[in-house]
Design a protein around this motif. Structure first.
Motif, PDB file in Angstrom:
ATOM      1  N   LYS A  84       1.274  26.605  -9.630  1.00  0.00           N
ATOM      2  CA  LYS A  84       0.254  26.058  -8.822  1.00  0.00           C
ATOM      3  C   LYS A  84       0.689  24.470  -8.075  1.00  0.00           C
ATOM      4  CE  LYS A  84      -0.605  25.847 -13.252  1.00  0.00           C
ATOM      5  NZ  LYS A  84      -1.205  25.529 -14.409  1.00  0.00           N
ATOM      6  N   GLU A  85      -0.390  23.663  -7.204  1.00  0.00           N
ATOM      7  CA  GLU A  85      -0.640  22.646  -6.834  1.00  0.00           C
ATOM      8  C   GLU A  85      -1.702  21.634  -6.878  1.00  0.00           C
ATOM      9  OE1 GLU A  85      -1.680  23.466  -2.573  1.00  0.00           O
ATOM     10  OE2 GLU A  85       0.127  24.619  -2.640  1.00  0.00           O
ATOM     11  N   ILE A  86      -1.444  20.069  -6.725  1.00  0.00           N
ATOM     12  CA  ILE A  86      -2.872  19.330  -6.965  1.00  0.00           C
ATOM     13  C   ILE A  86      -2.654  18.519  -6.101  1.00  0.00           C
ATOM     14  CG2 ILE A  86      -1.589  17.749  -8.553  1.00  0.00           C
ATOM     15  CD1 ILE A  86      -4.424  17.911  -9.753  1.00  0.00           C
ATOM     16  N   THR A  87      -3.621  18.130  -5.087  1.00  0.00           N
ATOM     17  CA  THR A  87      -3.261  17.019  -3.943  1.00  0.00           C
ATOM     18  C   THR A  87      -4.155  15.998  -4.857  1.00  0.00           C
ATOM     19  OG1 THR A  87      -3.595  18.866  -2.450  1.00  0.00           O
ATOM     20  CG2 THR A  87      -4.549  16.528  -1.893  1.00  0.00           C
ATOM     21  N   VAL A  88      -3.759  14.758  -5.034  1.00  0.00           N
ATOM     22  CA  VAL A  88      -4.090  13.179  -5.541  1.00  0.00           C
ATOM     23  C   VAL A  88      -4.446  12.321  -4.208  1.00  0.00           C
ATOM     24  CG1 VAL A  88      -3.786  11.690  -6.572  1.00  0.00           C
ATOM     25  CG2 VAL A  88      -2.916  14.177  -7.464  1.00  0.00           C
ATOM     26  N   PRO A  89      -5.788  11.446  -4.063  1.00  0.00           N
ATOM     27  CA  PRO A  89      -6.347  11.258  -3.146  1.00  0.00           C
ATOM     28  C   PRO A  89      -5.544   9.674  -3.112  1.00  0.00           C
ATOM     29  CG  PRO A  89      -7.397  12.056  -3.636  1.00  0.00           C
ATOM     30  CD  PRO A  89      -6.804  12.871  -3.982  1.00  0.00           C
ATOM     31  N   LEU A  90      -4.408   8.815  -2.222  1.00  0.00           N
ATOM     32  CA  LEU A  90      -3.903   7.666  -2.569  1.00  0.00           C
ATOM     33  C   LEU A  90      -5.673   6.963  -2.117  1.00  0.00           C
ATOM     34  CD1 LEU A  90      -0.855   8.115  -0.682  1.00  0.00           C
ATOM     35  CD2 LEU A  90      -1.417   7.891  -3.074  1.00  0.00           C
ATOM     36  N   SER A  91      -5.464   5.622  -3.053  1.00  0.00           N
ATOM     37  CA  SER A  91      -6.299   4.734  -2.890  1.00  0.00           C
ATOM     38  C   SER A  91      -6.655   3.674  -1.473  1.00  0.00           C
ATOM     39  CB  SER A  91      -5.882   3.079  -3.969  1.00  0.00           C
ATOM     40  OG  SER A  91      -5.112   3.009  -3.802  1.00  0.00           O
ATOM     41  N   THR A  92      -6.357   3.550  -1.013  1.00  0.00           N
ATOM     42  CA  THR A  92      -6.037   3.023   0.383  1.00  0.00           C
ATOM     43  C   THR A  92      -5.660   3.840   1.450  1.00  0.00           C
ATOM     44  OG1 THR A  92      -6.117   1.270  -1.003  1.00  0.00           O
ATOM     45  CG2 THR A  92      -5.634   0.827   1.170  1.00  0.00           C
ATOM     46  N   ALA A  93      -4.955   4.290   2.243  1.00  0.00           N
ATOM     47  CA  ALA A  93      -4.457   5.406   3.521  1.00  0.00           C
ATOM     48  C   ALA A  93      -3.442   4.155   4.055  1.00  0.00           C
ATOM     49  CB  ALA A  93      -5.619   6.091   4.601  1.00  0.00           C
ATOM     50  N   ARG A  94      -2.493   4.468   4.288  1.00  0.00           N
ATOM     51  CA  ARG A  94      -1.816   3.439   4.588  1.00  0.00           C
ATOM     52  C   ARG A  94      -1.617   3.557   6.467  1.00  0.00           C
ATOM     53  NH1 ARG A  94       3.594   5.594   3.205  1.00  0.00           N
ATOM     54  NH2 ARG A  94       4.952   4.442   5.098  1.00  0.00           N
ATOM     55  N   ARG A 154       0.597  -1.509   0.248  1.00  0.00           N
ATOM     56  CA  ARG A 154       0.154  -0.375  -0.105  1.00  0.00           C
ATOM     57  C   ARG A 154       0.490   1.091   0.280  1.00  0.00           C
ATOM     58  NH1 ARG A 154      -4.655  -1.981   3.860  1.00  0.00           N
ATOM     59  NH2 ARG A 154      -5.826  -3.501   2.850  1.00  0.00           N
ATOM     60  N   ARG A 155       1.851   1.385  -0.837  1.00  0.00           N
ATOM     61  CA  ARG A 155       2.714   2.227  -0.655  1.00  0.00           C
ATOM     62  C   ARG A 155       3.068   2.840  -2.610  1.00  0.00           C
ATOM     63  NH1 ARG A 155       7.456   2.236   2.933  1.00  0.00           N
ATOM     64  NH2 ARG A 155       6.987   1.209   4.311  1.00  0.00           N
ATOM     65  N   PRO A 156       2.224   3.978  -2.179  1.00  0.00           N
ATOM     66  CA  PRO A 156       2.401   5.109  -3.920  1.00  0.00           C
ATOM     67  C   PRO A 156       3.879   4.516  -3.710  1.00  0.00           C
ATOM     68  CG  PRO A 156       2.642   6.621  -2.082  1.00  0.00           C
ATOM     69  CD  PRO A 156       2.642   5.324  -1.280  1.00  0.00           C
ATOM     70  N   VAL A 157       3.729   4.453  -5.458  1.00  0.00           N
ATOM     71  CA  VAL A 157       5.238   4.548  -6.368  1.00  0.00           C
ATOM     72  C   VAL A 157       5.677   6.212  -7.157  1.00  0.00           C
ATOM     73  CG1 VAL A 157       6.450   2.986  -8.041  1.00  0.00           C
ATOM     74  CG2 VAL A 157       4.886   1.875  -6.692  1.00  0.00           C
ATOM     75  N   MET A 158       6.387   6.409  -7.184  1.00  0.00           N
ATOM     76  CA  MET A 158       7.154   7.569  -7.645  1.00  0.00           C
ATOM     77  C   MET A 158       8.462   6.824  -8.875  1.00  0.00           C
ATOM     78  SD  MET A 158       5.427   9.846  -6.707  1.00  0.00           S
ATOM     79  CE  MET A 158       4.768   9.017  -4.647  1.00  0.00           C
ATOM     80  N   VAL A 159       7.689   7.072 -10.210  1.00  0.00           N
ATOM     81  CA  VAL A 159       8.457   6.370 -10.976  1.00  0.00           C
ATOM     82  C   VAL A 159       9.710   7.661 -12.209  1.00  0.00           C
ATOM     83  CG1 VAL A 159       8.700   5.405 -13.824  1.00  0.00           C
ATOM     84  CG2 VAL A 159       6.971   4.113 -11.409  1.00  0.00           C
ATOM     85  N   ARG A 183       0.346  10.310   3.938  1.00  0.00           N
ATOM     86  CA  ARG A 183      -0.503   8.913   4.042  1.00  0.00           C
ATOM     87  C   ARG A 183      -1.956   8.038   3.167  1.00  0.00           C
ATOM     88  NH1 ARG A 183       2.524   5.820   7.966  1.00  0.00           N
ATOM     89  NH2 ARG A 183       3.587   6.618   9.554  1.00  0.00           N
ATOM     90  N   ASP A 184      -2.965   8.933   2.974  1.00  0.00           N
ATOM     91  CA  ASP A 184      -3.886   9.456   2.491  1.00  0.00           C
ATOM     92  C   ASP A 184      -3.379  10.055   0.382  1.00  0.00           C
ATOM     93  OD1 ASP A 184      -4.054  11.799   3.527  1.00  0.00           O
ATOM     94  OD2 ASP A 184      -5.912  11.165   4.211  1.00  0.00           O
ATOM     95  N   ARG A 185      -2.976  10.683   0.892  1.00  0.00           N
ATOM     96  CA  ARG A 185      -2.521  11.480  -0.630  1.00  0.00           C
ATOM     97  C   ARG A 185      -0.916  11.888  -0.610  1.00  0.00           C
ATOM     98  NH1 ARG A 185      -3.255  14.477   4.088  1.00  0.00           N
ATOM     99  NH2 ARG A 185      -2.552  16.718   4.896  1.00  0.00           N
ATOM    100  N   VAL A 186      -1.202  12.306  -2.426  1.00  0.00           N
ATOM    101  CA  VAL A 186       0.239  13.578  -2.693  1.00  0.00           C
ATOM    102  C   VAL A 186      -0.562  14.553  -3.265  1.00  0.00           C
ATOM    103  CG1 VAL A 186       2.185  13.081  -3.812  1.00  0.00           C
ATOM    104  CG2 VAL A 186       1.325  10.559  -3.264  1.00  0.00           C
ATOM    105  N   ARG A 187       0.221  15.275  -2.689  1.00  0.00           N
ATOM    106  CA  ARG A 187       0.614  16.976  -3.050  1.00  0.00           C
ATOM    107  C   ARG A 187       1.462  17.044  -3.772  1.00  0.00           C
ATOM    108  NH1 ARG A 187       1.541  22.042   0.798  1.00  0.00           N
ATOM    109  NH2 ARG A 187       0.646  23.893  -0.215  1.00  0.00           N
ATOM    110  N   LEU A 188       1.534  17.645  -4.366  1.00  0.00           N
ATOM    111  CA  LEU A 188       2.201  18.265  -6.203  1.00  0.00           C
ATOM    112  C   LEU A 188       2.059  19.924  -6.317  1.00  0.00           C
ATOM    113  CD1 LEU A 188       1.025  15.749  -9.106  1.00  0.00           C
ATOM    114  CD2 LEU A 188       3.295  14.824  -7.511  1.00  0.00           C
ATOM    115  N   ARG A 189       3.758  19.606  -5.944  1.00  0.00           N
ATOM    116  CA  ARG A 189       3.329  21.397  -6.152  1.00  0.00           C
ATOM    117  C   ARG A 189       4.347  21.954  -6.873  1.00  0.00           C
ATOM    118  NH1 ARG A 189       4.019  24.655  -0.228  1.00  0.00           N
ATOM    119  NH2 ARG A 189       2.896  26.046  -1.377  1.00  0.00           N
ATOM    120  N   ALA A 190       4.045  22.930  -8.318  1.00  0.00           N
ATOM    121  CA  ALA A 190       5.361  23.455  -9.498  1.00  0.00           C
ATOM    122  C   ALA A 190       5.600  24.441  -9.045  1.00  0.00           C
ATOM    123  CB  ALA A 190       4.451  24.044 -10.356  1.00  0.00           C
TER     124      ALA A 190
END
Length: 343
Positions: free
Chosen positions: A333-343, A205-210, A316-323
């Motif tokens: 700008k920025e965007i917050t992306v919820p994760l599918s399963t909170a850790r 249940r970890r997000p993966v950065m590629v 644990r429940d989202r990723v915030r991206l900031r330009a």
């Protein structure tokens, strides 16, 4: 030949059956603020396309030190050097050391500019007509491996427990086909490794950065331009792997297209992957020179100072991206992306 190679040294769409969702119901975009709540598990920076611009690299690193003084790491999405000479790698390494960036905190992806030594008879003499000027393909990879401190193009790093996977070409294709230049070719071993690591982290249940230098077709800014439509020889296969996982974040450079554009972030949906929400694709901007659409099917340089990158906060429940605009020291700008399963 990549269209800016010599210059750099001298000085929501629909794909074939696939949709790209921008600012979907699962991602909220805004200019400032947000991300309130628990402290992030990891906070790291992403840049690309340094291409020998050490002055702008210095500005970017100093700005990162101010906005993210205890950062988890720095990912660089390729075009580390202008041409791939060992001396150019050494200059980047020296600049990082001057800014107190530790080698262990770095995740490197290889870019097309790392393969441009063969266009030069010597560091001062451009000689494209006599390519490869005695330079072997293997020597170009060895230079990258020495710099990155590893023995393969693909690798995994952990930034405070968050996996960062680097991908890249394992052939410089002009050595193998005179009709090709900078296209990306991945081996069976790299594909198998990628599938294995994505499965592994998904189970945990970890997000993966590629991190990969080239943009996937029909995703972020510039990727629908004819210049960038065919960067991956095996694009559909790569999309088919990434598209299975909602919590994958794919960071790419190469285009240098401005992060102020609306499609700096998209979600890419790949049919047949049983993931109708797709995965995240993020443009990294560029340290050296910016570009945008010229309205004629090509591109034009952005006027004025240009030096951009990203800051990524993983909760644990989202990723915030900031330009970030490093030149002007301001958030774009920025965007917050919820994760599918909170850790």
């Amino acid at each position: 030949m990549e269209r800016r190679a010599v210059l750099g040294v001298a000085a929501g769409a629909v794909a074939a059956g696939a949709t790209v969702a921008q600012g979907s119901a699962h991602a909220v975009e805004r200019e400032r603020g947000g991300g309130a709540g628990r402290r992030p598990v990891a906070r790291f920076d992403v840049i690309s396309d340094i291409q020998g611009d050490l002055a702008d690299l210095r500005v970017a690193l100093r700005d990162m030190a101010r906005t993210n003084p205890r950062g988890s790491g720095l990912a660089v999405a390729g075009d580390i050097t202008p041409r791939g000479y060992d001396a150019e790698y050494a200059q980047v390494r020296a600049e990082l050391a001057r800014q107190h960036v530790r080698p262990g905190d770095l995740a490197w992806a290889i870019g097309n500019h790392e393969f441009y030594v063969p266009k030069w008879r010597d560091p001062d003499t451009l000689a494209e007509e006599t390519w490869p000027n005695g330079t072997t393909e293997d020597s170009l990879f060895r230079s990258f491996y020495r710099f990155a401190g590893r023995g393969s193009v693909y690798a995994e790093k952990l930034f405070d427990g968050i996996p960062v996977l680097s991908l890249g070409t394992e052939k410089y294709l002009h050595y193998h086909d005179p009709k090709l230049w900078d296209e990306v070719w991945l081996s069976e071993a790299q594909f198998a490794w990628l599938e294995d690591r994505l499965r592994y982290w998904s189970r945990r249940r970890r997000p993966v950065m590629v991190v990969s230098h080239h943009p996937l077709p029909d995703t972020v800014s510039g990727s629908r331009n004819a210049l960038y439509q065919h960067d991956y020889v095996q694009a559909e296969r790569l999309l088919g792997i990434l598209g299975r996982y909602r919590d994958v974040f794919f960071f790419c450079g190469h285009t240098h297209w401005d992060l102020t554009l609306s499609d700096w972030y998209v979600r890419r949906v790949v049919p047949g992957t049983a993931n109708p929400e797709g995965f995240s694709v993020v443009n990294t901007g560029a340290v050296q020179t910016g570009y945008r659409d010229d309205g004629k099917g090509g591109e034009v340089a952005v006027e004025g100072a240009f030096n951009q990158g990203l800051q990524v906060e993983v909760y644990r429940d989202r990723v915030r991206l900031r330009a970030r605009d490093f030149a002007r020291a301001r958030w774009l700008k920025e965007i917050t992306v919820p994760l599918s399963t909170a850790r």
